[in-house]
Design a protein around this motif. Structure first.
Motif, PDB file in Angstrom:
ATOM      1  N   ASP A   1      -1.908  -8.073  -5.481  1.00  0.00           N
ATOM      2  CA  ASP A   1      -2.443  -6.941  -4.728  1.00  0.00           C
ATOM      3  C   ASP A   1      -2.943  -5.850  -5.665  1.00  0.00           C
ATOM      4  O   ASP A   1      -2.524  -5.779  -6.823  1.00  0.00           O
ATOM      5  CB  ASP A   1      -1.325  -6.369  -3.840  1.00  0.00           C
ATOM      6  CG  ASP A   1      -1.866  -5.620  -2.631  1.00  0.00           C
ATOM      7  OD1 ASP A   1      -3.085  -5.658  -2.394  1.00  0.00           O
ATOM      8  OD2 ASP A   1      -1.059  -4.989  -1.921  1.00  0.00           O
TER       9      ASP A   1
ATOM     10  N   HIS B   1      -4.760  -1.583  -5.277  1.00  0.00           N
ATOM     11  CA  HIS B   1      -5.374  -0.518  -4.498  1.00  0.00           C
ATOM     12  C   HIS B   1      -6.209   0.322  -5.438  1.00  0.00           C
ATOM     13  O   HIS B   1      -5.694   0.853  -6.412  1.00  0.00           O
ATOM     14  CB  HIS B   1      -4.297   0.286  -3.771  1.00  0.00           C
ATOM     15  CG  HIS B   1      -3.559  -0.560  -2.779  1.00  0.00           C
ATOM     16  ND1 HIS B   1      -2.446  -1.294  -3.123  1.00  0.00           N
ATOM     17  CD2 HIS B   1      -3.846  -0.863  -1.488  1.00  0.00           C
ATOM     18  CE1 HIS B   1      -2.061  -1.996  -2.068  1.00  0.00           C
ATOM     19  NE2 HIS B   1      -2.883  -1.763  -1.061  1.00  0.00           N
TER      20      HIS B   1
ATOM     21  N   HIS C   1      -8.183  -1.655  -0.577  1.00  0.00           N
ATOM     22  CA  HIS C   1      -7.135  -2.678  -0.757  1.00  0.00           C
ATOM     23  C   HIS C   1      -7.859  -3.958  -1.179  1.00  0.00           C
ATOM     24  O   HIS C   1      -8.876  -4.303  -0.589  1.00  0.00           O
ATOM     25  CB  HIS C   1      -6.408  -3.006   0.545  1.00  0.00           C
ATOM     26  CG  HIS C   1      -5.904  -1.820   1.307  1.00  0.00           C
ATOM     27  ND1 HIS C   1      -4.564  -1.592   1.503  1.00  0.00           N
ATOM     28  CD2 HIS C   1      -6.545  -0.812   1.950  1.00  0.00           C
ATOM     29  CE1 HIS C   1      -4.409  -0.496   2.232  1.00  0.00           C
ATOM     30  NE2 HIS C   1      -5.593   0.004   2.519  1.00  0.00           N
TER      31      HIS C   1
ATOM     32  N   CYS D   1       0.804  -1.234   0.000  1.00  0.00           N
ATOM     33  CA  CYS D   1       0.000   0.000   0.000  1.00  0.00           C
ATOM     34  C   CYS D   1       0.831   1.276   0.000  1.00  0.00           C
ATOM     35  O   CYS D   1       0.480   2.212  -0.737  1.00  0.00           O
ATOM     36  CB  CYS D   1      -0.964   0.038   1.178  1.00  0.00           C
ATOM     37  SG  CYS D   1      -1.164  -1.470   2.092  1.00  0.00           S
TER      38      CYS D   1
ATOM     39  N   TYR E   1      -6.509  -0.394   9.771  1.00  0.00           N
ATOM     40  CA  TYR E   1      -7.005   0.829   9.147  1.00  0.00           C
ATOM     41  C   TYR E   1      -8.449   0.750   8.678  1.00  0.00           C
ATOM     42  O   TYR E   1      -8.998   1.724   8.174  1.00  0.00           O
ATOM     43  CB  TYR E   1      -6.112   1.209   7.961  1.00  0.00           C
ATOM     44  CG  TYR E   1      -5.779   0.022   7.083  1.00  0.00           C
ATOM     45  CD1 TYR E   1      -6.722  -0.515   6.221  1.00  0.00           C
ATOM     46  CD2 TYR E   1      -4.526  -0.574   7.137  1.00  0.00           C
ATOM     47  CE1 TYR E   1      -6.436  -1.606   5.432  1.00  0.00           C
ATOM     48  CE2 TYR E   1      -4.222  -1.676   6.353  1.00  0.00           C
ATOM     49  CZ  TYR E   1      -5.181  -2.183   5.502  1.00  0.00           C
ATOM     50  OH  TYR E   1      -4.898  -3.270   4.734  1.00  0.00           O
TER      51      TYR E   1
HETATM   52 ZN   LIG Z   1      -2.869  -2.558   0.841  1.00  0.00          ZN
END
Ligand SMILES: [Zn+2]
Length: 406
Positions: free
Chosen positions: A147, A149, A275, A98, A226
């Protein structure tokens, strides 16, 4: 189901060596071929869904992880910093992608017209797991995560999360993943969470709305530090449940990195960061796939898709020619010359190779092959080009079956 560590060894998929260290598996050619096919599939799926792919480094300055909050909330799971010389900054292995993807976002000014902006990468990250918990591919210290974002407006979150859930279902169908359940992971008690109550409540409402019609359970204390998340759970051979795919909402990192976009009215506004991982880390994914398929992967990511078996020396040349044509058609093919035909057929089945092409004198003379499938079925001899076409069709469809749908 059989433990993936045993199958991984039997099928030469990956190895561990005390000299390289625990939790740092080495992907052997067969495992690497399967993983490469899966990575390419995921990248292609994402490209078609409007993702932009990047490469970012697996380490960064200590300050990057101070800004991201990882050092404040996640330091126990990070490797200690490295100092190269007095004048240099300390460098740290990243525990997540991230922070770098936030830097991709703010590499230039952004307009509302660019949102949702979807930044994806299959990238490396590191976790300082204690040696006692490490094993095979399921708990490792070097992780390669599928991954992304997705930066979007608050109004776009519902649609964005629904679309991510659709991609997760598509990836699971192709890979042969059988989810054990969907979990909405919420904040628990304690102080390991950032953000205020109103933000958390809003994020939870958005995820609940996106899950409308999907059966799920709620788990308090399982959220990221988060924000809340949707986790798709699977079970391994030992019936342990763990998270494979995930969608997480984050209002915090856009604040920390001061991310913004210019809205239609000219005002600067903050995006929401989502995410998401369609298939988790390559390590955990393969620990699971090896077990759920017993090593017999769907043909599209089988390490070797076709083994050619000449009946005798007289057919060696025809066999090499067939393997070459299959390779040129994009398949992973090889020739096995050694030992009796029966032993070679058994070896092909032991290695879970989906297709074996037997080439005898008659087939070699008229350019035909007889395909044997790893489930024991045999097909009538057919022209070599047709056999290659049949396998290519199954591979292109990302099907779990060995024969094309009729
Ligand atoms: Zn992330």
């Amino acid at each position: 189901m059989i433990d993936h560590r045993r199958l991984g060894r039997d099928l030469d998929l990956f190895a561990t060596d005390p000299l390289s260290g625990a939790g740092l598996p080495i992907w052997l050619p067969a495992g690497a071929a399967a993983r490469h096919a899966v990575e390419e599939y995921l990248r292609d799926l994402e490209r078609r869904a409007g993702y932009q792919q990047v490469y970012t480094p697996p380490l960064g300055r200590r300050e990057l992880f101070e800004v991201s909050g990882h050092l404040g909330y996640f330091a126990a799971e990070m490797f200690p910093p490295m100092r190269l010389g007095e004048a240099d900054d300390e460098l740290m292995l990243r525990p997540a992608l991230c922070p770098h993807h936030a830097l991709v976002y703010r590499s230039r000014g952004r307009s509302y017209r660019e949102l949702p902006l979807r930044v994806s990468e299959i990238g490396g990250m590191y976790r300082a797991e204690r040696s006692g918990v490490l094993g095979g591919l399921s708990r490792v210290r070097a992780i390669t995560l599928n991954d992304a974002h997705n930066f979007c407006t608050l109004e776009q979150v519902g649609q964005e999360v629904s679309e991510i859930l659709r991609l997760i279902r598509a990836a699971h169908a192709a890979l042969g993943v059988r989810p054990a359940g969907v979990r909405l992971s919420l904040r628990g008690s304690g102080e390991k969470y950032v953000g205020d109550d109103a933000q958390w409540a809003r994020a939870e409402d958005l995820l609940r709305a996106a899950l409308d019609g999907v059966p799920y359970t709620e788990a308090s204390g399982e959220a990221a530090f988060y924000g809340p998340k949707i986790d798709i759970q699977v079970r391994d051979a030992a019936e342990r449940e763990y998270t494979l795919s995930t969608v997480q909402l984050d209002f915090d990192k856009p604040e920390r990195f001061d991310l913004s976009y210019t809205d239609a009215d000219g005002e600067r506004r903050r995006p929401v960061m989502v995410h998401r991982s369609l298939a988790g880390s390559m390590e955990r994914l393969f620990a699971y796939l090896i077990e759920v398929h017993g090593g017999a992967f769907p043909p599209w990511y089988a390490p070797v898709q076709l083994v050619v078996l000449p009946v005798g020396d007289g057919q060696a040349e025809a066999a090499v020619d067939l393997a070459r044509r299959a390779t040129e058609a994009g398949l992973r093919a090889e020739v096995d010359h050694s030992g009796s035909l029966g032993a070679r057929v058994r070896e092909a089945v032991r290695r879970r190779i989906p297709y074996a092409a037997v080439v005898g004198a008659r087939e070699a003379a008229d350019g035909r092959v007889a395909l044997r499938l790893r489930d024991g079925r045999s097909l009538e001899p057919q022209p070599a080009a047709e056999a290659i076409g049949l396998i290519s069709a199954v591979v292109a469809a990302h099907s779990g079956d060995l024969l094309p749908a009729r």
